[in-house]
Design an enzyme around this catalytic site. Structure first.
Site, mmCIF file in Angstrom:
data_model
loop_
_atom_site.group_PDB
_atom_site.id
_atom_site.type_symbol
_atom_site.label_atom_id
_atom_site.label_comp_id
_atom_site.label_asym_id
_atom_site.label_seq_id
_atom_site.Cartn_x
_atom_site.Cartn_y
_atom_site.Cartn_z
ATOM 1 N N TYR A 120 0.783 -1.237 0.000
ATOM 2 C CA TYR A 120 0.000 0.000 0.000
ATOM 3 C C TYR A 120 0.809 1.279 0.000
ATOM 4 O O TYR A 120 0.256 2.371 -0.111
ATOM 5 C CB TYR A 120 -1.019 0.016 1.140
ATOM 6 C CG TYR A 120 -0.453 0.008 2.547
ATOM 7 C CD1 TYR A 120 -0.144 1.194 3.196
ATOM 8 C CD2 TYR A 120 -0.259 -1.189 3.229
ATOM 9 C CE1 TYR A 120 0.352 1.180 4.495
ATOM 10 C CE2 TYR A 120 0.230 -1.210 4.513
ATOM 11 C CZ TYR A 120 0.537 -0.018 5.144
ATOM 12 O OH TYR A 120 1.030 -0.050 6.428
ATOM 13 N N ARG A 210 -12.663 0.822 6.438
ATOM 14 C CA ARG A 210 -12.485 2.224 6.820
ATOM 15 C C ARG A 210 -11.705 3.028 5.780
ATOM 16 O O ARG A 210 -11.840 4.243 5.701
ATOM 17 C CB ARG A 210 -11.839 2.330 8.214
ATOM 18 C CG ARG A 210 -10.493 1.697 8.364
ATOM 19 C CD ARG A 210 -10.020 1.689 9.834
ATOM 20 N NE ARG A 210 -9.083 0.619 10.086
ATOM 21 C CZ ARG A 210 -7.780 0.668 9.791
ATOM 22 N NH1 ARG A 210 -7.275 1.737 9.223
ATOM 23 N NH2 ARG A 210 -7.013 -0.365 10.056
ATOM 24 N N GLU A 235 -10.153 -5.828 13.073
ATOM 25 C CA GLU A 235 -8.913 -6.079 13.821
ATOM 26 C C GLU A 235 -8.993 -5.486 15.231
ATOM 27 O O GLU A 235 -8.511 -6.077 16.182
ATOM 28 C CB GLU A 235 -7.733 -5.473 13.053
ATOM 29 C CG GLU A 235 -6.381 -5.677 13.743
ATOM 30 C CD GLU A 235 -5.226 -5.120 12.943
ATOM 31 O OE1 GLU A 235 -5.488 -4.388 11.958
ATOM 32 O OE2 GLU A 235 -4.075 -5.420 13.294
ATOM 33 N N HIS A 269 -7.174 -10.865 9.679
ATOM 34 C CA HIS A 269 -7.437 -10.744 11.134
ATOM 35 C C HIS A 269 -8.817 -11.301 11.502
ATOM 36 O O HIS A 269 -8.908 -12.301 12.168
ATOM 37 C CB HIS A 269 -7.281 -9.307 11.659
ATOM 38 C CG HIS A 269 -5.989 -8.663 11.301
ATOM 39 N ND1 HIS A 269 -4.782 -9.213 11.652
ATOM 40 C CD2 HIS A 269 -5.699 -7.527 10.605
ATOM 41 C CE1 HIS A 269 -3.809 -8.429 11.192
ATOM 42 N NE2 HIS A 269 -4.334 -7.414 10.557
ATOM 43 N N ASP A 320 2.410 -10.442 8.500
ATOM 44 C CA ASP A 320 1.895 -9.080 8.645
ATOM 45 C C ASP A 320 2.991 -8.039 8.864
ATOM 46 O O ASP A 320 3.689 -7.673 7.940
ATOM 47 C CB ASP A 320 0.845 -9.081 9.772
ATOM 48 C CG ASP A 320 -0.001 -7.811 9.790
ATOM 49 O OD1 ASP A 320 0.272 -6.904 8.992
ATOM 50 O OD2 ASP A 320 -0.937 -7.716 10.603
HETATM 51 C C1 NGQ Z 1 -1.386 -1.818 7.878
HETATM 52 N N1 NGQ Z 1 -1.811 -2.518 10.097
HETATM 53 O O1 NGQ Z 1 -1.957 -1.869 6.782
HETATM 54 O O2 NGQ Z 1 -0.177 -1.951 7.988
HETATM 55 C C2 NGQ Z 1 -2.228 -1.586 9.109
HETATM 56 C C3 NGQ Z 1 -2.060 -0.203 9.626
HETATM 57 C C4 NGQ Z 1 -3.484 1.550 8.564
HETATM 58 C C5 NGQ Z 1 -2.631 -3.408 10.581
HETATM 59 N N2 NGQ Z 1 -3.863 -3.375 10.185
HETATM 60 C C6 NGQ Z 1 -2.181 0.853 8.562
HETATM 61 N N3 NGQ Z 1 -2.212 -4.272 11.454
HETATM 62 O O3 NGQ Z 1 -4.433 1.124 9.197
HETATM 63 O O4 NGQ Z 1 -3.498 2.583 7.902
HETATM 64 ZN ZN ZN Z 2 -1.859 -5.945 7.537
#
Ligand code: NGQ
Ligand code: ZN
Length: 454
Positions: A120, A210, A235, A269, A320
């Site tokens: 991302y 979200r 999560e 998750h 992860d």
């Molecule tokens: C992530 N981490 O995509 O790395 C997310 C945080 C976000 C987890 N969901 C990043 N564990 O939510 O923007």
């Molecule tokens: Zn993740």
């Protein structure tokens, strides 16, 4: 063509001895049991299907150990995320490539043959796209080429800063695309993907409910009608509450009611589910993408294991945040979280039997499904995603064959892994990745630069 000879191997039908296995074009083309080794065979002790790692953010490996210092007040997933955004914000393409290569070496050495990279970070610091929209995908591809891991590339759609279409926040600008921008990025990435080996796959990942919105999700599903579809879901309690306030239903409940969730889906998750959601998710044949080490590290909570496996729910494991990369510890943490919550033993299995064998074989098949890889079992025609372990290791030497996977999951270290093949590429030999030292040296240099700059 290559031939592997194993003293014993876990085939679809069960254990077999003196197994000669022929690999051509990345796939298993012949399996013969009760056959002695011939000159030129690669000989190993015990051969298992290697797992696919169904969820990775490679770059987060480089901050392992940097977020365990308690600040004033209460630390949480959300305070970790702020630190992660800050860390991510200075990364250069070259650093991202060096980190990913190190991560993929560690994954292969741990016994993973492949990885679903949930990708991302797309843009420059500040949010300006690179000249090549898919510059950072290309850096992942370079790391894949240099390490031989099997890749399912998952470009991520990340449009909003939080539930209810709120604007991206400061730390999120490198992620942002609307659906059209995202499609252009995927197209740019596809060109680079074609240069990778034939087992490479492309999937799509709306980051989370979200970070997207119902109409965008519908448009995404209309544009990409096949291949893996991955999404973070449920999560954290706060996320469940935010989605309920916005969409009038809990995240898993909303998704199952509004989207055709099926076997192409992997829900990452899925920690906070009601018993109804848990059973409903199991029925879809989607894979629950469990990341127990990261979920413990971030304080997410334990998965609803008993209800889910009782309903024949499919699951696999992912590393992860990559704070610790270990197949055996990931499976161990999954079962131990269940035991600690329930005050019980041998929980994560639907019936009687070996918990280690159930966890390992279910995660092998669930991982393969989530990655869109014809793997996860040792059988004719499957990809040669294989791991060899040394059962002479003190942690395993006293165990019967029926106890072996219990020993692997609950007692062994990663160092019992001797060899790993990804689609026939023999990348780990004698417990070491064939490019380990060069990749680690590049990683150390990248980290020196990174620490100077931030
Ligand atoms: C992530 N981490 O995509 O790395 C997310 C945080 C976000 C987890 N969901 C990043 N564990 O939510 O923007
Ligand atoms: Zn993740």
């Amino acid at each position: 063509m290559a031939v592997i000879h194993a003293r014993q191997a876990l085939l679809v039908e069960g254990w077999a001895e003196d197994v000669r296995l022929t690999v051509a074009d990345g796939a298993i083309v012949e399996i013969r049991a009760n056959t002695p080794a011939a000159p030129g065979d690669v000989t190993v002790d015990t051969l298992l299907p290697a797992l696919g790692n169904l969820h990775s953010h490679a770059f987060q490996r480089a901050m392992a150990g940097m977020t365990e210092y308690r600040q004033a007040g209460r630390d949480s997933f959300w305070t970790w995320r702020t630190l992660m955004y800050r860390f991510m914000d200075t990364l250069t393409p070259a650093q991202i490539e060096a980190i990913a290569a190190q991560v993929y070496v560690e994954m292969l050495e741990a016994g993973y043959a492949s990885v679903a990279e949930f990708h991302y970070v797309h843009h420059q610091p500040g949010g300006q796209p690179y000249d090549d929209l898919a510059e950072l995908s290309a850096r992942i591809f370079a790391a894949v080429e240099g390490t031989g891991i099997g890749l399912t590339h998952l470009p991520v759609l990340y449009t909003y800063g939080g539930a209810g279409r709120s604007a991206l926040k400061e730390g999120q600008r490198r992620f942002g695309n609307d659906v059209d921008g995202f499609s252009r990025l995927v197209e740019a990435a596809e060109a680079g993907l074609r240069a990778l080996p034939g087992d490479t796959r492309l999937g799509i990942a709306p980051h989370s409910l979200r970070a997207t919105a119902p109409e965008d999700l519908a448009e995404l599903l209309a544009r990409y009608t096949s291949g893996p579809m991955h999404m973070h879901i449920a999560e954290q309690p706060q996320e469940v509450a935010d989605v309920r306030d916005w969409l009038g239903a809990r995240p898993v409940e909303w998704l199952l009611d509004n989207v055709q969730v099926d076997a192409r889906w992997c829900l990452i998750h899925a920690t906070h589910m009601t018993p109804e959601e848990t059973r409903a998710l199991a029925m879809t044949k989607a894979v629950a993408g469990l990341c127990p080490i990261t979920e413990a590290n971030l304080g997410d909570g334990p998965f609803s294991g008993p209800d889910y496996v009782a309903a024949a729910g499919r699951f696999g494991i992912g590393s992860d945040s990559n704070v610790k990369i270990s197949v055996v510890e990931e499976l161990r943490a999954l079962e131990y979280a269940q035991r600690l919550r329930d005050g019980a033993r041998n929980v994560m299995i639907p019936d009687q039997g070996s918990v280690g064998a159930f966890l390992y074989t279910a995660a092998a098949q669930g991982g393969a499904q989530a990655l869109g890889r014809d793997a996860g079992q040792i059988a004719d025609g499957k990809l040669a995603d294989l791991v060899a372990i040394d059962t002479n290791a003190p942690t395993l030497c006293a165990l019967s064959r029926e106890q072996l996977l219990d020993g692997l999951v609950f007692a062994a270290k990663d160092t019992v892994v001797t060899d790993v093949w990804s689609a026939g590429r023999h990348m780990v030999r004698g417990g070491r990745h064939i490019n380990r030292d060069a990749v680690a040296e590049r990683y150390r240099n990248a980290m020196k630069g990174l620490l100077r700059d931030c």
